[in-house]
Design a protein around this motif. Structure first.
Motif, PDB file in Angstrom:
ATOM      1  N   THR A 180       0.768  -1.057   0.183  1.00 52.66           N
ATOM      2  CA  THR A 180       0.050  -0.036  -0.038  1.00 52.66           C
ATOM      3  C   THR A 180       0.835   1.168   0.049  1.00 52.66           C
ATOM      4  O   THR A 180       2.131   1.140   0.010  1.00 52.66           O
ATOM      5  CB  THR A 180      -0.945  -0.120   1.266  1.00 52.66           C
ATOM      6  OG1 THR A 180      -0.136  -0.178   2.429  1.00 52.66           O
ATOM      7  CG2 THR A 180      -1.862  -0.947   1.171  1.00 52.66           C
ATOM      8  N   ARG A 181       0.198   2.571  -0.335  1.00 51.11           N
ATOM      9  CA  ARG A 181       1.014   3.576  -0.167  1.00 51.11           C
ATOM     10  C   ARG A 181       1.682   3.571   0.987  1.00 51.11           C
ATOM     11  O   ARG A 181       1.161   3.180   2.059  1.00 51.11           O
ATOM     12  CB  ARG A 181      -0.062   4.704  -0.087  1.00 51.11           C
ATOM     13  CG  ARG A 181      -0.416   5.192  -1.491  1.00 51.11           C
ATOM     14  CD  ARG A 181      -1.708   6.036  -0.994  1.00 51.11           C
ATOM     15  NE  ARG A 181      -2.850   5.284  -0.858  1.00 51.11           N
ATOM     16  CZ  ARG A 181      -4.134   5.572  -1.193  1.00 51.11           C
ATOM     17  NH1 ARG A 181      -4.110   6.739  -1.851  1.00 51.11           N
ATOM     18  NH2 ARG A 181      -5.122   4.855  -0.954  1.00 51.11           N
ATOM     19  N   ALA A 210       1.960   5.200   3.235  1.00 48.23           N
ATOM     20  CA  ALA A 210       1.362   5.805   4.730  1.00 48.23           C
ATOM     21  C   ALA A 210       1.067   4.952   5.868  1.00 48.23           C
ATOM     22  O   ALA A 210       1.887   5.072   6.656  1.00 48.23           O
ATOM     23  CB  ALA A 210       0.053   6.179   4.116  1.00 48.23           C
ATOM     24  N   SER A 211       0.375   3.738   5.511  1.00 48.37           N
ATOM     25  CA  SER A 211      -0.015   3.056   6.733  1.00 48.37           C
ATOM     26  C   SER A 211      -0.538   1.665   6.261  1.00 48.37           C
ATOM     27  O   SER A 211      -0.680   1.489   5.076  1.00 48.37           O
ATOM     28  CB  SER A 211      -0.910   3.584   7.569  1.00 48.37           C
ATOM     29  OG  SER A 211      -2.132   3.713   7.001  1.00 48.37           O
ATOM     30  N   GLU A 212      -0.892   0.997   7.139  1.00 46.21           N
ATOM     31  CA  GLU A 212      -1.477  -0.435   6.807  1.00 46.21           C
ATOM     32  C   GLU A 212      -2.694  -0.331   6.389  1.00 46.21           C
ATOM     33  O   GLU A 212      -3.393   0.750   6.578  1.00 46.21           O
ATOM     34  CB  GLU A 212      -1.375  -1.237   8.194  1.00 46.21           C
ATOM     35  CG  GLU A 212      -0.256  -1.765   8.717  1.00 46.21           C
ATOM     36  CD  GLU A 212      -0.676  -2.233   9.973  1.00 46.21           C
ATOM     37  OE1 GLU A 212      -1.053  -3.323  10.086  1.00 46.21           O
ATOM     38  OE2 GLU A 212      -0.195  -1.734  11.081  1.00 46.21           O
ATOM     39  N   SER A 213      -3.225  -1.243   5.571  1.00 45.89           N
ATOM     40  CA  SER A 213      -4.525  -1.038   4.998  1.00 45.89           C
ATOM     41  C   SER A 213      -5.399  -2.216   5.505  1.00 45.89           C
ATOM     42  O   SER A 213      -4.994  -3.219   6.166  1.00 45.89           O
ATOM     43  CB  SER A 213      -4.537  -1.263   3.422  1.00 45.89           C
ATOM     44  OG  SER A 213      -5.957  -1.541   3.064  1.00 45.89           O
ATOM     45  N   MET A 256      -5.017  -0.933  -6.046  1.00 41.98           N
ATOM     46  CA  MET A 256      -3.564  -1.428  -5.502  1.00 41.98           C
ATOM     47  C   MET A 256      -3.756  -2.727  -6.443  1.00 41.98           C
ATOM     48  O   MET A 256      -2.593  -3.175  -6.870  1.00 41.98           O
ATOM     49  CB  MET A 256      -3.933  -1.946  -4.108  1.00 41.98           C
ATOM     50  CG  MET A 256      -4.033  -1.102  -2.958  1.00 41.98           C
ATOM     51  SD  MET A 256      -4.337  -1.839  -1.332  1.00 41.98           S
ATOM     52  CE  MET A 256      -4.468  -0.386  -0.375  1.00 41.98           C
TER      53      MET A 256
END
Ligand SMILES: Nc1nc2c(ncn2[C@@H]2O[C@H](COP(=O)(O)OP(=O)(O)OP(=O)(O)O)[C@@H](O)[C@H]2O)c(=O)[nH]1
Ligand SMILES: [Mg+2]
Ligand SMILES: [Zn+2]
Lengths: 228, 119
Positions: free
Chosen positions: A88-89, A91-94, A101
């Protein structure tokens, strides 16, 4: 101040990417399953069993949505033609795969050399249900130790599933899981749902599931030919 | 678990902001002051979460500082046997009139940007 009426579906962006994914899959003759479940119900195990059963006859690709680690992709890579881990980006967990994606993952798969794509969604019964990925079928895996009340607790995911695979059948002697009432609850929400009872540990039921899947694939293929 | 449930609101909030900024631009507005959203009870999206990401993602855009207004239409379940429409109690979806468990979702999955206010 000016008020503007919008009325625009927020999931539209996701849905349109999902539709593109679907077209790309169709163009390459790939049939795709979006496999969803609670954490640990047996998605990876089912993918491994399915691949082992079908790999002589079908070329299988896998997208692993287990974003927290690469463990699951390592487990499957020996069994299939190709596997892609979704990142994922930064950023963080999805909590769920989204169509974008999968669009990126599809670029990294040899689609023209594949017949079947198994997408392992993130272990979660709520979030993945809202996001179409471009799959032909949604598969929910429910395992006996989770209890038989999941359809009433998480109705959405069950109402959109084409198939419900009841896994960890080897637990039947040890847990109170009423299979008929579970099935009745799912059918209440979703009269077309199809069921399979399997144990990914012992291999029980895997042949039936795989035989059915193969038939679905070939009927989809012949349907495609007629459409062309 | 809590930390894992965030991201789908993150993506959703991005989509909301994209929709809103497109509309604001079309209207040649400088600033968005209010965004009305509809997120049904069954839509699986948490308003507080959207609010949190909104503040973060809208920074520096014409939507910064806009108030978010949420409407949450209730779950509406229709009995396939007797057509009664009901609001489910807890999570058990049994028809209150005929006790059937054969039901379908009629409302509550909505998720859309309803309107915006701009200046
Ligand atoms: N006894 C038994 N154990 C099983 C069965 N299927 C899977 N398991 C075990 O259950 C655990 C979780 O299985 P996975 O296949 O990793 O489940 P998953 O859904 O992919 O899990 P996440 O990706 O973490 O959400 C593993 O230890 C498996 O060996 C089964 O049929 N019977
Ligand atoms: Mg897994
Ligand atoms: Zn009824």
């Amino acid at each position: 101040m000016k008020k503007i009426e919008v009325v625009q579906n927020i999931l539209e962006a996701n849905d349109s990417i999902a539709a593109q994914n679907r077209e790309l899959l169709e163009a390459n003759g790939v049939f795709a399953l979006n496999i969803m479940s609670a954490p640990g119900a047996g998605k990876t195990s089912l993918i491994l069993r399915t691949a082992a059963e079908l790999k002589d006859r079908l070329r299988i690709g896998v997208i692993e949505g287990d974003v927290a680690s690469t463990l699951d992709s390592e487990r499957v890579q020996n069994e299939v033609t190709a596997v892609v881990q979704v990142t994922t980006r930064d950023a963080s967990e999805s909590c769920a795969l989204i169509a974008n994606m999968v669009a990126h993952a599809l670029k990294r798969l040899p689609l023209e050399q594949m017949d079947l794509l198994l997408i392992e969604n993130v272990g979660n019964l709520i979030c993945p249900s809202e996001f179409a990925l471009g799959e032909h079928m949604r598969v929910v895996v429910s395992s006996l130790p989770e209890g038989d009340d999941k359809p009433t607790k998480y109705p959405i995911i069950f109402s959109d599933a084409s198939v419900v695979v009841i896994n960890k059948l080897d637990f039947l002697p040890y847990v109170d899981f009423d299979i008929p009432s579970f099935q009745k609850a799912v059918l209440g929400l979703n009269p077309r749902a199809k069921f399979f009872q399997v144990s990914c540990k012992t291999g029980a039921g895997i042949k039936d599931w795989c035989a059915w899947l193969e038939r679905e694939l070939s009927s989809h293929k012949s349907h495609q030919k007629i459409m062309k | 678990m809590a930390s894992r449930v965030r991201m789908h609101e993150f993506g959703i909030t991005e989509s909301i902001i994209n929709i809103v900024l497109d509309k604001a631009k079309e209207a040649e507005a400088n600033r968005v002051t209010k965004i009305s959203l509809v997120a049904g009870e069954l839509s699986g999206f948490v308003p507080d979460c959207i609010q949190f990401y909104f503040e973060f993602l809208s920074k520096g855009s014409p939507a910064e500082g806009a108030t978010l207004h949420f409407e949450s239409p209730p779950a509406q379940i229709r009995c396939r046997d007797c057509s009664t429409v009901f609001h489910p109690q807890d999570t058990v979806w049994t028809c209150p009139s005929c006790q059937s468990e054969s039901v379908e979702i009629e409302g509550g999955r909505e998720l859309y940007v309803k309107s915006i206010e701009v200046e």
